[in-house]
Enzyme design. Structure first.
Site, PDB file in Angstrom:
ATOM      1  N   GLY A  12       0.829  -1.208   0.000  1.00  0.00           N
ATOM      2  CA  GLY A  12       0.000   0.000   0.000  1.00  0.00           C
ATOM      3  C   GLY A  12       0.859   1.250   0.000  1.00  0.00           C
ATOM      4  O   GLY A  12       0.517   2.247   0.641  1.00  0.00           O
ATOM      5  N   ALA A  13       1.974   1.198  -0.736  1.00  0.00           N
ATOM      6  CA  ALA A  13       2.976   2.270  -0.646  1.00  0.00           C
ATOM      7  C   ALA A  13       2.872   3.300  -1.772  1.00  0.00           C
ATOM      8  O   ALA A  13       3.765   4.119  -1.939  1.00  0.00           O
ATOM      9  CB  ALA A  13       4.380   1.669  -0.598  1.00  0.00           C
ATOM     10  N   VAL A  63      -2.747  -7.655  -2.334  1.00  0.00           N
ATOM     11  CA  VAL A  63      -2.229  -8.467  -1.224  1.00  0.00           C
ATOM     12  C   VAL A  63      -3.213  -9.556  -0.767  1.00  0.00           C
ATOM     13  O   VAL A  63      -2.819 -10.474  -0.048  1.00  0.00           O
ATOM     14  CB  VAL A  63      -1.806  -7.610  -0.002  1.00  0.00           C
ATOM     15  CG1 VAL A  63      -0.647  -6.692  -0.364  1.00  0.00           C
ATOM     16  CG2 VAL A  63      -2.982  -6.830   0.570  1.00  0.00           C
ATOM     17  N   SER A 141      -4.740   0.038  14.251  1.00  0.00           N
ATOM     18  CA  SER A 141      -5.397   1.352  14.304  1.00  0.00           C
ATOM     19  C   SER A 141      -6.011   1.540  15.691  1.00  0.00           C
ATOM     20  O   SER A 141      -6.350   0.554  16.368  1.00  0.00           O
ATOM     21  CB  SER A 141      -6.518   1.395  13.263  1.00  0.00           C
ATOM     22  OG  SER A 141      -7.367   2.510  13.480  1.00  0.00           O
ATOM     23  N   TYR A 153     -13.728  -2.904  10.032  1.00  0.00           N
ATOM     24  CA  TYR A 153     -12.361  -2.373  10.141  1.00  0.00           C
ATOM     25  C   TYR A 153     -11.803  -2.564  11.553  1.00  0.00           C
ATOM     26  O   TYR A 153     -10.648  -2.962  11.722  1.00  0.00           O
ATOM     27  CB  TYR A 153     -12.410  -0.890   9.766  1.00  0.00           C
ATOM     28  CG  TYR A 153     -11.104  -0.161   9.687  1.00  0.00           C
ATOM     29  CD1 TYR A 153     -10.291  -0.256   8.555  1.00  0.00           C
ATOM     30  CD2 TYR A 153     -10.676   0.667  10.727  1.00  0.00           C
ATOM     31  CE1 TYR A 153      -9.098   0.455   8.468  1.00  0.00           C
ATOM     32  CE2 TYR A 153      -9.493   1.377  10.652  1.00  0.00           C
ATOM     33  CZ  TYR A 153      -8.709   1.271   9.514  1.00  0.00           C
ATOM     34  OH  TYR A 153      -7.528   1.972   9.435  1.00  0.00           O
ATOM     35  N   LYS A 157      -8.563  -4.701  12.533  1.00  0.00           N
ATOM     36  CA  LYS A 157      -7.398  -4.070  13.172  1.00  0.00           C
ATOM     37  C   LYS A 157      -7.110  -4.688  14.547  1.00  0.00           C
ATOM     38  O   LYS A 157      -5.947  -4.751  14.971  1.00  0.00           O
ATOM     39  CB  LYS A 157      -7.624  -2.554  13.286  1.00  0.00           C
ATOM     40  CG  LYS A 157      -7.621  -1.826  11.925  1.00  0.00           C
ATOM     41  CD  LYS A 157      -6.381  -2.143  11.111  1.00  0.00           C
ATOM     42  CE  LYS A 157      -6.101  -1.107  10.034  1.00  0.00           C
ATOM     43  NZ  LYS A 157      -4.952  -1.499   9.183  1.00  0.00           N
TER      44      LYS A 157
HETATM   45  N1  LIG Z   1      -5.020   7.445   7.941  1.00  0.00           N
HETATM   46  C1  LIG Z   1      -5.310   7.098   9.179  1.00  0.00           C
HETATM   47  O1  LIG Z   1      -5.786   7.929   9.979  1.00  0.00           O
HETATM   48  C2  LIG Z   1      -5.053   5.688   9.657  1.00  0.00           C
HETATM   49  C3  LIG Z   1      -5.274   5.438  11.025  1.00  0.00           C
HETATM   50  C4  LIG Z   1      -5.051   4.148  11.508  1.00  0.00           C
HETATM   51  C5  LIG Z   1      -4.616   3.151  10.658  1.00  0.00           C
HETATM   52  N2  LIG Z   1      -4.401   3.422   9.338  1.00  0.00           N
HETATM   53  C6  LIG Z   1      -3.937   2.316   8.498  1.00  0.00           C
HETATM   54  O2  LIG Z   1      -2.717   2.670   7.880  1.00  0.00           O
HETATM   55  C7  LIG Z   1      -2.619   2.041   6.597  1.00  0.00           C
HETATM   56  C8  LIG Z   1      -2.382   3.087   5.527  1.00  0.00           C
HETATM   57  O3  LIG Z   1      -3.452   4.014   5.538  1.00  0.00           O
HETATM   58  P1  LIG Z   1      -3.475   5.373   4.685  1.00  0.00           P
HETATM   59  O4  LIG Z   1      -4.226   6.350   5.490  1.00  0.00           O
HETATM   60  O5  LIG Z   1      -2.124   5.698   4.174  1.00  0.00           O
HETATM   61  O6  LIG Z   1      -4.451   4.903   3.489  1.00  0.00           O
HETATM   62  P2  LIG Z   1      -4.510   5.264   1.940  1.00  0.00           P
HETATM   63  O7  LIG Z   1      -5.891   4.937   1.493  1.00  0.00           O
HETATM   64  O8  LIG Z   1      -3.982   6.642   1.686  1.00  0.00           O
HETATM   65  O9  LIG Z   1      -3.481   4.220   1.299  1.00  0.00           O
HETATM   66  C9  LIG Z   1      -3.716   2.848   1.317  1.00  0.00           C
HETATM   67  C10 LIG Z   1      -2.999   2.212   0.143  1.00  0.00           C
HETATM   68  O10 LIG Z   1      -3.263   0.795   0.177  1.00  0.00           O
HETATM   69  C11 LIG Z   1      -3.489   0.370  -1.136  1.00  0.00           C
HETATM   70  N3  LIG Z   1      -4.254  -0.878  -1.158  1.00  0.00           N
HETATM   71  C12 LIG Z   1      -5.575  -1.041  -0.846  1.00  0.00           C
HETATM   72  N4  LIG Z   1      -5.940  -2.313  -1.040  1.00  0.00           N
HETATM   73  C13 LIG Z   1      -4.838  -2.975  -1.485  1.00  0.00           C
HETATM   74  C14 LIG Z   1      -4.604  -4.322  -1.857  1.00  0.00           C
HETATM   75  N5  LIG Z   1      -5.575  -5.244  -1.815  1.00  0.00           N
HETATM   76  N6  LIG Z   1      -3.352  -4.663  -2.261  1.00  0.00           N
HETATM   77  C15 LIG Z   1      -2.373  -3.747  -2.316  1.00  0.00           C
HETATM   78  N7  LIG Z   1      -2.538  -2.445  -1.968  1.00  0.00           N
HETATM   79  C16 LIG Z   1      -3.759  -2.067  -1.563  1.00  0.00           C
HETATM   80  C17 LIG Z   1      -4.248   1.518  -1.792  1.00  0.00           C
HETATM   81  O11 LIG Z   1      -4.210   1.421  -3.214  1.00  0.00           O
HETATM   82  C18 LIG Z   1      -3.519   2.721  -1.229  1.00  0.00           C
HETATM   83  O12 LIG Z   1      -2.423   3.105  -2.035  1.00  0.00           O
HETATM   84  C19 LIG Z   1      -3.924   1.255   6.420  1.00  0.00           C
HETATM   85  O13 LIG Z   1      -3.728  -0.087   6.822  1.00  0.00           O
HETATM   86  C20 LIG Z   1      -4.873   1.959   7.359  1.00  0.00           C
HETATM   87  O14 LIG Z   1      -5.926   1.121   7.745  1.00  0.00           O
HETATM   88  C21 LIG Z   1      -4.612   4.674   8.821  1.00  0.00           C
END
Ligand SMILES: NC(=O)c1ccc[n+]([C@@H]2O[C@H](COP(=O)([O-])OP(=O)(O)OC[C@H]3O[C@@H](n4cnc5c(N)ncnc54)[C@H](O)[C@@H]3O)[C@@H](O)[C@H]2O)c1
Length: 252
Positions: A12-13, A63, A141, A153, A157
């Protein structure tokens, strides 16, 4: 204790926390596989790493798809070398109150977070056990503690926390540590989409969130990348099975 150069995979990078983490691990001296749904979407992250003098590879993979995961990890091993750092960061939300949540909403979220982290960890651990060194970091999370509209979710998590602790027990004897980071509110496309869904302007949404956070600001992707850098470094070798809440205040 300086950190040796290794091969890292960040899922997810293409954007958000994953992109900041990939860039940070490259700064730490690691070669980084930038994994996301589509290889093309990884180009910007790879370009920023390369421009800064790092080594990165774009890899397209879902993934939650076991064949795609096998192929992706094999390609990383071929091109960059055996991966010994894995950050399970890929994530999606499908928020809704329980009575409106569909089976697809449930399965999609479980598929990416839980099945995805399981498949990636299973594929990557083969290289880590062979190297007798490894680091796995799972993105949990604060929603693991419960959050209205996020039954799927928050279950995923919280599940990742149990997954983390069990892998820490199973893999410790191979020099592999497994930890979880539980972010609070981080400003990314994910939280922006939530603001849109609930009909609040993005700046107001962030202000409202910051008012609830002890350090009086929302998080940035780099706040999480810094914690990943700690867990994946040589100096963190005696820290395993932990959940670090990175939320600008106490949680749990
Ligand atoms: N943003 C927040 O406040 C927050 C808080 C707690 C946890 N998180 C967790 O941190 C992680 C990153 O979050 P973010 O805010 O950067 O989200 P984001 O939506 O900006 O990025 C997530 C990325 O994951 C990719 N992705 C989704 N499904 C996929 C798959 N099946 N295979 C490969 N890639 C896939 C997407 O294309 C995207 O590029 C996530 O696991 C999210 O649940 C985020």
């Amino acid at each position: 204790m300086s950190t040796e150069s290794r091969v890292a995979i960040v899922t997810g990078a293409a954007q958000g926390i994953g992109a900041a983490t990939a860039e940070r691990l490259a700064q730490d001296g690691h070669a980084v596989a930038v994994v996301d749904l589509k290889e093309d979407n990884c180009a910007d992250t790879v370009a920023r790493i390369t421009k800064a003098g790092g080594n990165a590879l774009a890899v397209g993979a879902d993934v939650s798809d076991s064949d795609a995961v096998e192929q992706a990890v094999a390609r990383v091993a071929d091109v960059l070398g055996p991966p010994t750092i894995l950050v399970n960061n890929a994530g999606v939300t499908r928020d809704n109150l329980l009575f409106k949540m569909t089976e697809v909403d449930w399965d999609t979220v479980m598929g990416v977070h839980l099945r995805g982290s399981f498949l990636m960890s299973k594929a990557a651990q083969a290289h880590m056990t062979a190297a007798k060194w490894g680091r796995i970091v799972n993105l949990s999370s604060t929603s693991a503690l419960g959050n209205r509209g996020q039954a799927n979710y928050s279950a995923a998590k919280a599940g990742l926390q149990g997954f983390t602790k069990t892998l820490a027990i199973e893999l410790g004897k191979f020099g592999i540590t497994v930890n979880a980071i539980a972010p609070g509110f981080i400003a990314t496309e994910m939280t922006k989409a939530t603001a849109e869904r609930v009909g609040v302007a993005w700046e107001d949404y962030k202000k409202g969130a910051a008012a609830q956070i002890p350090v009086a600001r929302v998080g940035a992707p780099e706040d999480i990348a810094n914690a990943v850098s700690f867990f994946t470094g040589d100096a963190a070798g005696f820290v395993s099975g932990q959940v670090l809440y990175v939320a600008g205040g106490p949680k749990a």
